[in-house]
Design an enzyme around this catalytic site. Structure first.
Site, PDB file in Angstrom:
ATOM      1  N   SER A 199       0.783  -1.228   0.166  1.00 25.15           N
ATOM      2  CA  SER A 199       0.142   0.137   0.116  1.00 25.15           C
ATOM      3  C   SER A 199       0.663   1.500   0.110  1.00 25.15           C
ATOM      4  O   SER A 199       1.922   1.184   0.562  1.00 25.15           O
ATOM      5  CB  SER A 199      -1.021   0.079   1.267  1.00 25.15           C
ATOM      6  OG  SER A 199      -1.614   1.149   1.361  1.00 25.15           O
ATOM      7  N   ASN A 231      -0.980   4.088   0.928  1.00 21.68           N
ATOM      8  CA  ASN A 231      -1.801   5.011   1.835  1.00 21.68           C
ATOM      9  C   ASN A 231      -1.079   4.957   3.240  1.00 21.68           C
ATOM     10  O   ASN A 231      -1.345   3.801   3.935  1.00 21.68           O
ATOM     11  CB  ASN A 231      -3.168   4.006   1.928  1.00 21.68           C
ATOM     12  CG  ASN A 231      -4.365   5.036   2.664  1.00 21.68           C
ATOM     13  OD1 ASN A 231      -4.008   5.290   3.799  1.00 21.68           O
ATOM     14  ND2 ASN A 231      -5.375   4.936   2.117  1.00 21.68           N
ATOM     15  N   ASP A 245      -7.742  -4.502   0.726  1.00 21.20           N
ATOM     16  CA  ASP A 245      -8.657  -3.873  -0.086  1.00 21.20           C
ATOM     17  C   ASP A 245      -9.926  -3.454   0.751  1.00 21.20           C
ATOM     18  O   ASP A 245     -10.393  -4.772   1.374  1.00 21.20           O
ATOM     19  CB  ASP A 245      -8.833  -4.628  -1.271  1.00 21.20           C
ATOM     20  CG  ASP A 245      -9.572  -3.604  -2.362  1.00 21.20           C
ATOM     21  OD1 ASP A 245      -8.817  -2.687  -2.886  1.00 21.20           O
ATOM     22  OD2 ASP A 245     -10.657  -3.835  -2.924  1.00 21.20           O
ATOM     23  N   GLY A 270     -10.168   8.417   5.232  1.00 23.43           N
ATOM     24  CA  GLY A 270     -11.176   7.999   4.191  1.00 23.43           C
ATOM     25  C   GLY A 270     -12.407   8.553   4.866  1.00 23.43           C
ATOM     26  O   GLY A 270     -12.741   9.900   5.108  1.00 23.43           O
ATOM     27  N   TYR A 271     -13.489   7.518   4.891  1.00 21.40           N
ATOM     28  CA  TYR A 271     -14.807   8.075   5.155  1.00 21.40           C
ATOM     29  C   TYR A 271     -14.939   7.816   6.800  1.00 21.40           C
ATOM     30  O   TYR A 271     -16.128   7.990   7.322  1.00 21.40           O
ATOM     31  CB  TYR A 271     -15.857   6.919   4.537  1.00 21.40           C
ATOM     32  CG  TYR A 271     -15.733   7.060   3.010  1.00 21.40           C
ATOM     33  CD1 TYR A 271     -16.793   7.703   2.569  1.00 21.40           C
ATOM     34  CD2 TYR A 271     -15.052   6.370   2.281  1.00 21.40           C
ATOM     35  CE1 TYR A 271     -16.774   7.792   1.017  1.00 21.40           C
ATOM     36  CE2 TYR A 271     -15.057   6.425   0.758  1.00 21.40           C
ATOM     37  CZ  TYR A 271     -15.826   7.208   0.324  1.00 21.40           C
ATOM     38  OH  TYR A 271     -16.031   7.238  -1.050  1.00 21.40           O
ATOM     39  N   ASP A 272     -13.910   7.782   7.470  1.00 26.03           N
ATOM     40  CA  ASP A 272     -14.143   7.676   9.139  1.00 26.03           C
ATOM     41  C   ASP A 272     -14.868   8.712   9.714  1.00 26.03           C
ATOM     42  O   ASP A 272     -15.687   8.432  10.508  1.00 26.03           O
ATOM     43  CB  ASP A 272     -12.725   7.387   9.476  1.00 26.03           C
ATOM     44  CG  ASP A 272     -11.970   6.121   9.629  1.00 26.03           C
ATOM     45  OD1 ASP A 272     -12.615   5.425   9.055  1.00 26.03           O
ATOM     46  OD2 ASP A 272     -10.968   6.204  10.162  1.00 26.03           O
ATOM     47  N   LYS A 320     -10.179   2.376  18.017  1.00 22.34           N
ATOM     48  CA  LYS A 320     -10.690   2.061  16.419  1.00 22.34           C
ATOM     49  C   LYS A 320      -9.934   0.769  16.185  1.00 22.34           C
ATOM     50  O   LYS A 320     -10.923  -0.137  15.564  1.00 22.34           O
ATOM     51  CB  LYS A 320     -10.715   3.069  15.595  1.00 22.34           C
ATOM     52  CG  LYS A 320     -10.700   2.845  14.224  1.00 22.34           C
ATOM     53  CD  LYS A 320     -10.318   3.774  13.296  1.00 22.34           C
ATOM     54  CE  LYS A 320     -10.389   3.206  11.821  1.00 22.34           C
ATOM     55  NZ  LYS A 320      -9.916   3.872  10.815  1.00 22.34           N
TER      56      LYS A 320
END
Length: 208
Positions: free
Chosen positions: A15, A17, A76, A168-170, A190
């Site tokens: 990755s 990221n 992924d 991200g969408y957290d 988390k």
């Protein structure tokens, strides 16, 4: 058939990221693994042409294992929203990619969260806001052997985004049983309840 065991030593996290790399590194370090990211090694990112999380994870893991000669781990993951038929799903990151008219190339996660919220708003105030994060881990060896593990965490979407601790969408995802978003939770907390933690627990049970 029993899963192949993972020996202590270097492992490539397939990755670029950094948020994802940090989470994976924290989960791996207690097991004597020396994680190094594909980005740190200058490995190219393969095109994610798969139509499922497992296919894309395998593409990335095999590419890093072959290029490095080391065992590689790819993740992924994505957000699946019930009212949107499971979208963005495998296209979770694509929804964050800026088009030519949206500014400099790159990913804008606030824009991505806005796209999801916009589609929910179109469905009206009673739209089902339930959603889940899914994580598929592919662990591959240079000889081509692979192991696959999947984890999930269910919850619901909130708006506007809250918190600065996630990625991200957290900031719009609230896990079931919680009232804070993933981006408001302490990262260690988390990590203990996330989709990635669920998948890792299965990997650890099988491969260590």
């Amino acid at each position: 058939m029993a899963a192949r065991k993972l020996e202590p030593g270097r492992l490539v996290i397939a990755s670029h990221n950094q948020g994802k790399v940090r989470e994976i590194r924290a989960l791996l370090e207690p097991f004597g693994i020396e994680p190094v990211s594909a980005g740190d090694l200058g490995l190219a990112e393969p095109e994610e042409t798969g139509t499922s999380f497992a296919e894309n994870a395998l593409l990335k893991a095999h590419a890093s294992a072959q290029a490095s000669g080391c065992v590689a781990l790819a993740d992924d993951s994505g957000l699946c929203v019930a009212a949107l038929g499971g979208r963005p799903g495998v296209y979770t990151a694509d929804w964050a990619e800026r088009q030519w008219f949206e500014g400099e190339p790159g990913r804008d996660w606030y824009m991505a969260m806005g796209k999801v919220e916009g589609r929910l708003a179109e469905l009206g105030p009673d739209a089902d806001r339930s959603a889940y994060f899914i994580c598929t881990l592919a662990l591959t060896w240079p000889d081509g052997h692979a192991e696959i593990f999947e984890g999930r965490v269910t919850g619901a979407l909130t708006w506007p985004p809250r918190g600065t601790l996630g990625f991200g969408y957290d900031p719009v995802f609230v896990a079931k049983g919680f009232d804070q978003t993933f981006a408001e939770l302490d990262p260690a907390h988390k990590h203990s309840i996330s989709h990635r933690a669920d998948a890792f627990a299965k990997l650890v049970e099988a491969c260590f």
